[in-house]
Design a protein around this motif. Structure first.
Motif, PDB file in Angstrom:
ATOM      1  N   ILE A 142       0.813  -1.222   0.000  1.00  0.00           N
ATOM      2  CA  ILE A 142       0.000   0.000   0.000  1.00  0.00           C
ATOM      3  C   ILE A 142       0.846   1.272   0.000  1.00  0.00           C
ATOM      4  CG2 ILE A 142      -2.041  -1.090   0.981  1.00  0.00           C
ATOM      5  CD1 ILE A 142      -1.172  -0.173   3.720  1.00  0.00           C
ATOM      6  N   ASN A 143       2.090   1.174   0.446  1.00  0.00           N
ATOM      7  CA  ASN A 143       2.976   2.345   0.411  1.00  0.00           C
ATOM      8  C   ASN A 143       3.492   2.642  -1.000  1.00  0.00           C
ATOM      9  OD1 ASN A 143       4.396  -0.173   0.779  1.00  0.00           O
ATOM     10  ND2 ASN A 143       6.285   1.009   0.949  1.00  0.00           N
ATOM     11  N   LEU A 144       3.317   1.693  -1.929  1.00  0.00           N
ATOM     12  CA  LEU A 144       3.832   1.862  -3.292  1.00  0.00           C
ATOM     13  C   LEU A 144       2.717   1.985  -4.330  1.00  0.00           C
ATOM     14  CD1 LEU A 144       6.721  -0.788  -3.256  1.00  0.00           C
ATOM     15  CD2 LEU A 144       6.892   1.679  -2.831  1.00  0.00           C
ATOM     16  N   LYS A 145       1.462   1.983  -3.883  1.00  0.00           N
ATOM     17  CA  LYS A 145       0.352   1.938  -4.842  1.00  0.00           C
ATOM     18  C   LYS A 145       0.168   3.244  -5.611  1.00  0.00           C
ATOM     19  CE  LYS A 145      -3.488  -0.108  -4.073  1.00  0.00           C
ATOM     20  NZ  LYS A 145      -4.781  -0.520  -3.473  1.00  0.00           N
ATOM     21  N   GLU A 146       0.605   4.342  -5.022  1.00  0.00           N
ATOM     22  CA  GLU A 146       0.453   5.618  -5.715  1.00  0.00           C
ATOM     23  C   GLU A 146       1.269   5.598  -7.011  1.00  0.00           C
ATOM     24  OE1 GLU A 146       1.150  10.427  -4.987  1.00  0.00           O
ATOM     25  OE2 GLU A 146       1.776   8.984  -3.474  1.00  0.00           O
ATOM     26  N   ASN A 147       0.614   5.920  -8.112  1.00  0.00           N
ATOM     27  CA  ASN A 147       1.259   5.946  -9.432  1.00  0.00           C
ATOM     28  C   ASN A 147       1.870   4.597  -9.820  1.00  0.00           C
ATOM     29  OD1 ASN A 147       0.685   8.733  -9.641  1.00  0.00           O
ATOM     30  ND2 ASN A 147       2.581   9.258  -8.581  1.00  0.00           N
ATOM     31  N   ASP A 148       1.212   3.512  -9.411  1.00  0.00           N
ATOM     32  CA  ASP A 148       1.720   2.178  -9.735  1.00  0.00           C
ATOM     33  C   ASP A 148       1.742   1.962 -11.250  1.00  0.00           C
ATOM     34  OD1 ASP A 148       2.354  -0.703  -9.241  1.00  0.00           O
ATOM     35  OD2 ASP A 148       0.397  -0.953 -10.190  1.00  0.00           O
ATOM     36  N   ILE A 149       2.820   1.335 -11.729  1.00  0.00           N
ATOM     37  CA  ILE A 149       2.955   1.070 -13.166  1.00  0.00           C
ATOM     38  C   ILE A 149       3.251  -0.398 -13.462  1.00  0.00           C
ATOM     39  CG2 ILE A 149       3.697   3.405 -13.779  1.00  0.00           C
ATOM     40  CD1 ILE A 149       6.610   2.362 -13.739  1.00  0.00           C
ATOM     41  N   VAL A 150       3.179  -1.263 -12.424  1.00  0.00           N
ATOM     42  CA  VAL A 150       3.606  -2.640 -12.651  1.00  0.00           C
ATOM     43  C   VAL A 150       2.620  -3.672 -12.119  1.00  0.00           C
ATOM     44  CG1 VAL A 150       5.020  -2.826 -10.550  1.00  0.00           C
ATOM     45  CG2 VAL A 150       5.610  -4.200 -12.555  1.00  0.00           C
ATOM     46  N   ASN A 151       1.748  -3.314 -11.201  1.00  0.00           N
ATOM     47  CA  ASN A 151       0.755  -4.256 -10.696  1.00  0.00           C
ATOM     48  C   ASN A 151      -0.645  -3.849 -11.154  1.00  0.00           C
ATOM     49  OD1 ASN A 151       2.271  -6.345  -9.263  1.00  0.00           O
ATOM     50  ND2 ASN A 151       2.934  -4.699  -7.910  1.00  0.00           N
ATOM     51  N   MET A 152      -1.500  -3.411 -10.248  1.00  0.00           N
ATOM     52  CA  MET A 152      -2.856  -3.060 -10.654  1.00  0.00           C
ATOM     53  C   MET A 152      -2.890  -1.843 -11.582  1.00  0.00           C
ATOM     54  SD  MET A 152      -5.179  -5.146  -9.943  1.00  0.00           S
ATOM     55  CE  MET A 152      -5.461  -6.610  -8.947  1.00  0.00           C
ATOM     56  N   GLY A 153      -1.914  -0.961 -11.446  1.00  0.00           N
ATOM     57  CA  GLY A 153      -1.829   0.154 -12.386  1.00  0.00           C
ATOM     58  C   GLY A 153      -1.612  -0.330 -13.799  1.00  0.00           C
ATOM     59  N   MET A 154      -0.769  -1.352 -13.964  1.00  0.00           N
ATOM     60  CA  MET A 154      -0.535  -1.946 -15.280  1.00  0.00           C
ATOM     61  C   MET A 154      -1.761  -2.718 -15.742  1.00  0.00           C
ATOM     62  SD  MET A 154       1.626  -2.221 -17.743  1.00  0.00           S
ATOM     63  CE  MET A 154       0.581  -2.588 -19.149  1.00  0.00           C
ATOM     64  N   ALA A 155      -2.414  -3.431 -14.825  1.00  0.00           N
ATOM     65  CA  ALA A 155      -3.629  -4.168 -15.186  1.00  0.00           C
ATOM     66  C   ALA A 155      -4.695  -3.225 -15.724  1.00  0.00           C
ATOM     67  CB  ALA A 155      -4.158  -4.936 -13.975  1.00  0.00           C
ATOM     68  N   GLU A 156      -4.792  -2.039 -15.138  1.00  0.00           N
ATOM     69  CA  GLU A 156      -5.766  -1.058 -15.615  1.00  0.00           C
ATOM     70  C   GLU A 156      -5.372  -0.504 -16.985  1.00  0.00           C
ATOM     71  OE1 GLU A 156      -6.331   1.847 -12.551  1.00  0.00           O
ATOM     72  OE2 GLU A 156      -7.117   0.372 -11.131  1.00  0.00           O
ATOM     73  N   MET A 157      -4.084  -0.215 -17.169  1.00  0.00           N
ATOM     74  CA  MET A 157      -3.634   0.274 -18.478  1.00  0.00           C
ATOM     75  C   MET A 157      -3.937  -0.741 -19.584  1.00  0.00           C
ATOM     76  SD  MET A 157       0.007   2.303 -18.098  1.00  0.00           S
ATOM     77  CE  MET A 157       0.775   1.503 -16.687  1.00  0.00           C
ATOM     78  N   ALA A 158      -3.743  -2.016 -19.271  1.00  0.00           N
ATOM     79  CA  ALA A 158      -3.935  -3.074 -20.273  1.00  0.00           C
ATOM     80  C   ALA A 158      -5.350  -3.641 -20.256  1.00  0.00           C
ATOM     81  CB  ALA A 158      -2.943  -4.201 -20.019  1.00  0.00           C
ATOM     82  N   ASP A 159      -6.167  -3.200 -19.291  1.00  0.00           N
ATOM     83  CA  ASP A 159      -7.509  -3.764 -19.082  1.00  0.00           C
ATOM     84  C   ASP A 159      -7.425  -5.283 -19.018  1.00  0.00           C
ATOM     85  OD1 ASP A 159     -10.223  -3.830 -18.646  1.00  0.00           O
ATOM     86  OD2 ASP A 159     -10.747  -3.724 -20.771  1.00  0.00           O
ATOM     87  N   ALA A 160      -6.551  -5.782 -18.118  1.00  0.00           N
ATOM     88  CA  ALA A 160      -6.237  -7.204 -18.051  1.00  0.00           C
ATOM     89  C   ALA A 160      -6.907  -7.887 -16.866  1.00  0.00           C
ATOM     90  CB  ALA A 160      -4.726  -7.399 -17.944  1.00  0.00           C
ATOM     91  N   PRO A 161      -7.437  -9.096 -17.069  1.00  0.00           N
ATOM     92  CA  PRO A 161      -7.841  -9.925 -15.935  1.00  0.00           C
ATOM     93  C   PRO A 161      -6.606 -10.447 -15.228  1.00  0.00           C
ATOM     94  CG  PRO A 161      -8.043 -11.187 -17.952  1.00  0.00           C
ATOM     95  CD  PRO A 161      -7.624  -9.796 -18.355  1.00  0.00           C
ATOM     96  N   VAL A 162      -6.736 -10.731 -13.926  1.00  0.00           N
ATOM     97  CA  VAL A 162      -5.578 -11.085 -13.107  1.00  0.00           C
ATOM     98  C   VAL A 162      -5.769 -12.450 -12.460  1.00  0.00           C
ATOM     99  CG1 VAL A 162      -4.262 -10.443 -11.035  1.00  0.00           C
ATOM    100  CG2 VAL A 162      -5.026  -8.669 -12.631  1.00  0.00           C
TER     101      VAL A 162
END
Length: 281
Positions: free
Chosen positions: A139-159
Protein backbone atom coordinates in the motif's frame (compact mmCIF):
# COMPACT_ATOMS: atom_id res chain seq x y z
CA UNK A 1 -6.02 -9.85 -29.08
CA UNK A 2 -6.40 -10.66 -25.39
CA UNK A 3 -4.26 -10.80 -22.29
CA UNK A 4 -3.80 -12.30 -18.85
CA UNK A 5 -1.82 -10.90 -15.92
CA UNK A 6 -0.09 -12.88 -13.19
CA UNK A 7 0.29 -11.11 -9.85
CA UNK A 8 1.53 -12.55 -6.57
CA UNK A 9 1.03 -12.17 -2.85
CA UNK A 10 4.78 -11.51 -2.49
CA UNK A 11 8.09 -11.73 -4.34
CA UNK A 12 9.28 -15.20 -5.35
CA UNK A 13 5.89 -16.90 -5.14
CA UNK A 14 6.31 -18.17 -8.70
CA UNK A 15 4.97 -15.40 -10.95
CA UNK A 16 7.82 -15.59 -13.45
CA UNK A 17 7.63 -19.36 -13.98
CA UNK A 18 3.83 -19.21 -14.09
CA UNK A 19 4.12 -16.70 -16.93
CA UNK A 20 6.74 -18.81 -18.70
CA UNK A 21 4.53 -21.88 -18.42
CA UNK A 22 1.51 -20.05 -19.82
CA UNK A 23 3.59 -18.65 -22.68
CA UNK A 24 4.66 -22.20 -23.51
CA UNK A 25 1.08 -23.54 -23.32
CA UNK A 26 -0.38 -20.79 -25.50
CA UNK A 27 2.38 -21.29 -28.08
CA UNK A 28 1.75 -25.05 -28.07
CA UNK A 29 -1.94 -24.33 -28.65
CA UNK A 30 -1.18 -22.26 -31.75
CA UNK A 31 -1.38 -18.70 -30.45
CA UNK A 32 1.08 -15.90 -31.09
CA UNK A 33 2.01 -15.02 -27.52
CA UNK A 34 4.24 -12.30 -26.08
CA UNK A 35 5.58 -11.81 -22.52
CA UNK A 36 5.56 -8.38 -20.88
CA UNK A 37 6.67 -6.89 -17.57
CA UNK A 38 6.62 -3.11 -17.45
CA UNK A 39 9.24 -2.83 -14.69
CA UNK A 40 11.63 -5.37 -13.23
CA UNK A 41 14.42 -5.12 -10.67
CA UNK A 42 17.35 -7.51 -10.93
CA UNK A 43 21.13 -7.39 -10.90
CA UNK A 44 21.07 -10.34 -13.34
CA UNK A 45 20.02 -9.48 -16.85
CA UNK A 46 20.27 -10.73 -20.41
CA UNK A 47 21.93 -8.77 -23.19
CA UNK A 48 20.22 -9.15 -26.56
CA UNK A 49 22.06 -9.57 -29.86
CA UNK A 50 21.60 -5.82 -30.40
CA UNK A 51 23.13 -5.01 -27.00
CA UNK A 52 19.92 -4.21 -25.07
CA UNK A 53 19.44 -5.28 -21.45
CA UNK A 54 16.29 -7.07 -20.34
CA UNK A 55 15.46 -9.19 -17.31
CA UNK A 56 16.30 -12.89 -17.20
CA UNK A 57 12.64 -13.66 -16.41
CA UNK A 58 11.30 -12.12 -19.60
CA UNK A 59 14.15 -13.74 -21.52
CA UNK A 60 13.00 -17.17 -20.32
CA UNK A 61 9.40 -16.29 -21.14
CA UNK A 62 10.47 -15.21 -24.63
CA UNK A 63 12.08 -18.60 -25.17
CA UNK A 64 8.88 -20.26 -23.96
CA UNK A 65 6.91 -18.17 -26.47
CA UNK A 66 9.32 -19.05 -29.28
CA UNK A 67 10.60 -15.48 -29.61
CA UNK A 68 13.92 -13.67 -29.58
CA UNK A 69 14.25 -11.58 -26.39
CA UNK A 70 13.76 -7.85 -27.04
CA UNK A 71 13.52 -4.71 -24.87
CA UNK A 72 9.78 -4.18 -25.40
CA UNK A 73 9.26 -7.25 -23.22
CA UNK A 74 10.74 -5.38 -20.25
CA UNK A 75 10.80 -1.62 -20.99
CA UNK A 76 12.07 -0.64 -17.52
CA UNK A 77 14.88 -2.57 -15.84
CA UNK A 78 16.22 -1.44 -12.46
CA UNK A 79 19.73 -2.76 -11.83
CA UNK A 80 20.59 -2.33 -8.12
CA UNK A 81 23.82 -0.46 -7.39
CA UNK A 82 23.34 0.01 -3.62
CA UNK A 83 20.72 -0.54 -0.91
CA UNK A 84 19.02 2.70 -1.96
CA UNK A 85 19.79 3.16 -5.64
CA UNK A 86 19.69 1.52 -9.07
CA UNK A 87 20.74 2.06 -12.64
CA UNK A 88 17.53 2.73 -14.57
CA UNK A 89 17.55 1.12 -18.01
CA UNK A 90 14.84 2.26 -20.43
CA UNK A 91 14.08 0.07 -23.45
CA UNK A 92 17.28 -1.82 -22.77
CA UNK A 93 19.61 1.19 -22.58
CA UNK A 94 21.15 2.64 -19.41
CA UNK A 95 19.61 6.01 -18.57
CA UNK A 96 21.00 7.08 -15.18
CA UNK A 97 21.57 6.06 -11.58
CA UNK A 98 18.71 7.04 -9.29
CA UNK A 99 18.06 6.81 -5.58
CA UNK A 100 14.83 5.03 -4.65
CA UNK A 101 12.97 8.21 -3.67
CA UNK A 102 14.07 9.94 -6.88
CA UNK A 103 12.87 7.02 -9.02
CA UNK A 104 9.55 6.84 -7.14
CA UNK A 105 8.87 10.43 -8.27
CA UNK A 106 10.25 9.86 -11.77
CA UNK A 107 8.40 6.67 -12.65
CA UNK A 108 5.05 8.33 -13.29
CA UNK A 109 6.60 10.11 -16.28
CA UNK A 110 7.18 6.66 -17.82
CA UNK A 111 3.51 5.74 -17.90
CA UNK A 112 2.92 6.96 -21.46
CA UNK A 113 5.99 5.06 -22.71
CA UNK A 114 4.75 1.89 -21.04
CA UNK A 115 1.27 2.29 -22.50
CA UNK A 116 2.58 3.02 -26.00
CA UNK A 117 4.86 -0.02 -25.81
CA UNK A 118 2.04 -2.22 -24.60
CA UNK A 119 -0.35 -1.03 -27.31
CA UNK A 120 2.27 -1.82 -29.96
CA UNK A 121 2.64 -5.34 -28.55
CA UNK A 122 -1.11 -5.75 -28.30
CA UNK A 123 -1.62 -4.98 -31.99
CA UNK A 124 0.90 -7.59 -33.10
CA UNK A 125 0.01 -10.61 -30.94
CA UNK A 126 -2.88 -12.91 -30.04
CA UNK A 127 -2.12 -13.08 -26.30
CA UNK A 128 0.04 -10.93 -24.04
CA UNK A 129 1.13 -12.57 -20.76
CA UNK A 130 1.81 -9.78 -18.27
CA UNK A 131 3.83 -10.26 -15.09
CA UNK A 132 3.43 -8.13 -11.98
CA UNK A 133 6.12 -7.40 -9.38
CA UNK A 134 6.19 -8.10 -5.68
CA UNK A 135 2.63 -7.69 -4.41
CA UNK A 136 -0.20 -5.43 -5.57
CA UNK A 137 -1.05 -4.87 -1.89
CA UNK A 138 2.14 -2.95 -1.05
CA UNK A 139 0.00 0.00 0.00
CA UNK A 140 2.98 2.34 0.41
CA UNK A 141 3.83 1.86 -3.29
CA UNK A 142 0.35 1.94 -4.84
CA UNK A 143 0.45 5.62 -5.72
CA UNK A 144 1.26 5.95 -9.43
CA UNK A 145 1.72 2.18 -9.74
CA UNK A 146 2.96 1.07 -13.17
CA UNK A 147 3.61 -2.64 -12.65
CA UNK A 148 0.76 -4.26 -10.70
CA UNK A 149 -2.86 -3.06 -10.65
CA UNK A 150 -1.83 0.15 -12.39
CA UNK A 151 -0.53 -1.95 -15.28
CA UNK A 152 -3.63 -4.17 -15.19
CA UNK A 153 -5.77 -1.06 -15.61
CA UNK A 154 -3.63 0.27 -18.48
CA UNK A 155 -3.94 -3.07 -20.27
CA UNK A 156 -7.51 -3.76 -19.08
CA UNK A 157 -6.24 -7.20 -18.05
CA UNK A 158 -7.84 -9.93 -15.93
CA UNK A 159 -5.58 -11.08 -13.11
CA UNK A 160 -4.61 -14.44 -11.63
CA UNK A 161 -3.22 -14.14 -8.09
CA UNK A 162 -0.50 -16.60 -7.02
CA UNK A 163 0.36 -17.53 -3.42
CA UNK A 164 3.26 -19.68 -2.17
CA UNK A 165 2.14 -22.39 0.26
CA UNK A 166 5.67 -23.72 0.84
CA UNK A 167 6.53 -20.84 3.17
CA UNK A 168 3.22 -21.14 5.03
CA UNK A 169 0.27 -18.81 5.46
CA UNK A 170 -1.00 -19.05 1.89
CA UNK A 171 -4.67 -18.55 2.74
CA UNK A 172 -3.88 -15.52 4.90
CA UNK A 173 -1.69 -14.04 2.17
CA UNK A 174 -4.32 -14.55 -0.52
CA UNK A 175 -7.09 -13.15 1.68
CA UNK A 176 -5.03 -10.22 2.91
CA UNK A 177 -3.81 -9.29 -0.55
CA UNK A 178 -7.33 -9.22 -1.99
CA UNK A 179 -8.79 -7.30 0.97
CA UNK A 180 -6.10 -4.59 0.82
CA UNK A 181 -7.08 -3.79 -2.76
CA UNK A 182 -9.71 -1.27 -3.81
CA UNK A 183 -13.04 -2.77 -4.97
CA UNK A 184 -12.34 -2.00 -8.64
CA UNK A 185 -8.95 -3.72 -8.30
CA UNK A 186 -10.42 -6.79 -6.59
CA UNK A 187 -12.86 -7.18 -9.45
CA UNK A 188 -9.95 -7.82 -11.82
CA UNK A 189 -8.85 -10.95 -9.92
CA UNK A 190 -10.55 -13.84 -11.71
CA UNK A 191 -8.66 -16.77 -10.20
CA UNK A 192 -6.37 -17.83 -7.36
CA UNK A 193 -3.40 -20.19 -7.71
CA UNK A 194 -1.74 -22.05 -4.82
CA UNK A 195 1.86 -22.74 -5.77
CA UNK A 196 4.63 -25.05 -4.47
CA UNK A 197 2.37 -27.56 -2.70
CA UNK A 198 3.87 -30.73 -1.22
CA UNK A 199 1.73 -33.72 -0.27
CA UNK A 200 -1.85 -34.87 -0.76
CA UNK A 201 -3.96 -32.15 -2.37
CA UNK A 202 -7.15 -33.42 -0.73
CA UNK A 203 -5.85 -31.99 2.56
CA UNK A 204 -6.41 -28.53 1.04
CA UNK A 205 -10.01 -29.12 0.01
CA UNK A 206 -11.65 -27.53 3.06
CA UNK A 207 -9.34 -24.52 2.98
CA UNK A 208 -9.92 -24.00 -0.73
CA UNK A 209 -13.68 -24.05 -0.22
CA UNK A 210 -13.44 -21.54 2.62
CA UNK A 211 -11.18 -19.09 0.73
CA UNK A 212 -13.43 -19.33 -2.33
CA UNK A 213 -16.48 -18.59 -0.18
CA UNK A 214 -14.78 -15.70 1.62
CA UNK A 215 -13.42 -14.01 -1.50
CA UNK A 216 -15.89 -15.21 -4.14
CA UNK A 217 -12.92 -16.02 -6.39
CA UNK A 218 -12.21 -19.58 -7.59
CA UNK A 219 -8.97 -21.44 -6.93
CA UNK A 220 -8.11 -22.56 -10.46
CA UNK A 221 -4.88 -24.38 -9.70
CA UNK A 222 -2.83 -26.10 -7.01
CA UNK A 223 0.66 -26.46 -8.43
CA UNK A 224 3.07 -28.99 -6.88
CA UNK A 225 6.52 -28.11 -5.64
CA UNK A 226 8.75 -29.22 -8.50
CA UNK A 227 12.48 -28.46 -8.81
CA UNK A 228 12.95 -27.30 -12.39
CA UNK A 229 16.27 -26.35 -13.94
CA UNK A 230 15.07 -22.95 -15.14
CA UNK A 231 17.12 -19.87 -14.36
CA UNK A 232 16.13 -17.67 -11.38
CA UNK A 233 16.51 -13.98 -10.87
CA UNK A 234 18.54 -12.88 -7.87
CA UNK A 235 15.77 -12.64 -5.29
CA UNK A 236 14.69 -15.43 -2.93
CA UNK A 237 15.73 -18.81 -4.32
CA UNK A 238 14.29 -22.05 -2.96
CA UNK A 239 17.23 -24.31 -3.82
CA UNK A 240 20.53 -24.36 -5.66
CA UNK A 241 20.26 -24.89 -9.39
CA UNK A 242 22.97 -25.88 -11.84
CA UNK A 243 21.49 -23.50 -14.44
CA UNK A 244 22.04 -20.49 -12.15
CA UNK A 245 25.80 -20.94 -12.38
CA UNK A 246 26.35 -22.86 -15.62
CA UNK A 247 24.53 -21.86 -18.83
CA UNK A 248 22.06 -24.36 -20.25
CA UNK A 249 21.86 -25.53 -23.82
CA UNK A 250 18.74 -24.58 -25.79
CA UNK A 251 17.68 -28.22 -25.72
CA UNK A 252 17.96 -28.38 -21.91
CA UNK A 253 15.92 -25.20 -21.49
CA UNK A 254 13.24 -26.45 -23.89
CA UNK A 255 13.05 -29.76 -22.04
CA UNK A 256 12.51 -28.02 -18.69
CA UNK A 257 9.93 -25.65 -20.19
CA UNK A 258 8.12 -28.70 -21.53
CA UNK A 259 8.01 -30.15 -18.01
CA UNK A 260 6.64 -26.84 -16.72
CA UNK A 261 3.95 -26.72 -19.40
CA UNK A 262 2.85 -30.29 -18.65
CA UNK A 263 2.77 -29.62 -14.91
CA UNK A 264 0.52 -26.58 -15.36
CA UNK A 265 -1.79 -28.42 -17.75
CA UNK A 266 -2.18 -31.23 -15.20
CA UNK A 267 -2.69 -29.02 -12.14
CA UNK A 268 -4.40 -25.86 -13.39
CA UNK A 269 -7.76 -25.38 -15.10
CA UNK A 270 -6.37 -24.12 -18.41
CA UNK A 271 -9.84 -24.13 -19.96
CA UNK A 272 -10.85 -21.67 -17.24
CA UNK A 273 -7.85 -19.48 -18.08
CA UNK A 274 -8.96 -19.40 -21.72
CA UNK A 275 -12.51 -18.53 -20.63
CA UNK A 276 -11.18 -15.68 -18.47
CA UNK A 277 -9.42 -14.33 -21.57
CA UNK A 278 -12.50 -14.80 -23.74
CA UNK A 279 -10.92 -17.58 -25.82
CA UNK A 280 -11.46 -21.25 -26.43
CA UNK A 281 -8.50 -23.53 -25.74
Amino acid sequence: MTNIMIQGTASSVGKSLMCAGLCKIFKEDGYKVYPFKSQNMSSKYYTTKEGYKISTAQTLQAIAAGLEPEPNMNPILLIPKSDNGSMVAIKGEDKEDMEAVEYFKFKNSLRSMILDTYKEIERENDIVVIEGAGSPAEINLKENDIVNMGMAEMADAPVLLVGDIDRGGVFASLYGTVKLLEPHERSRIKGLIINKFRGDKTLLDSGIKMIEDMLDIPVIGTIPYAPLELVDEDSLVDYEKECNTNPQTEEETEMELGKLSLMLRENMDIDCVYEIMGLKG
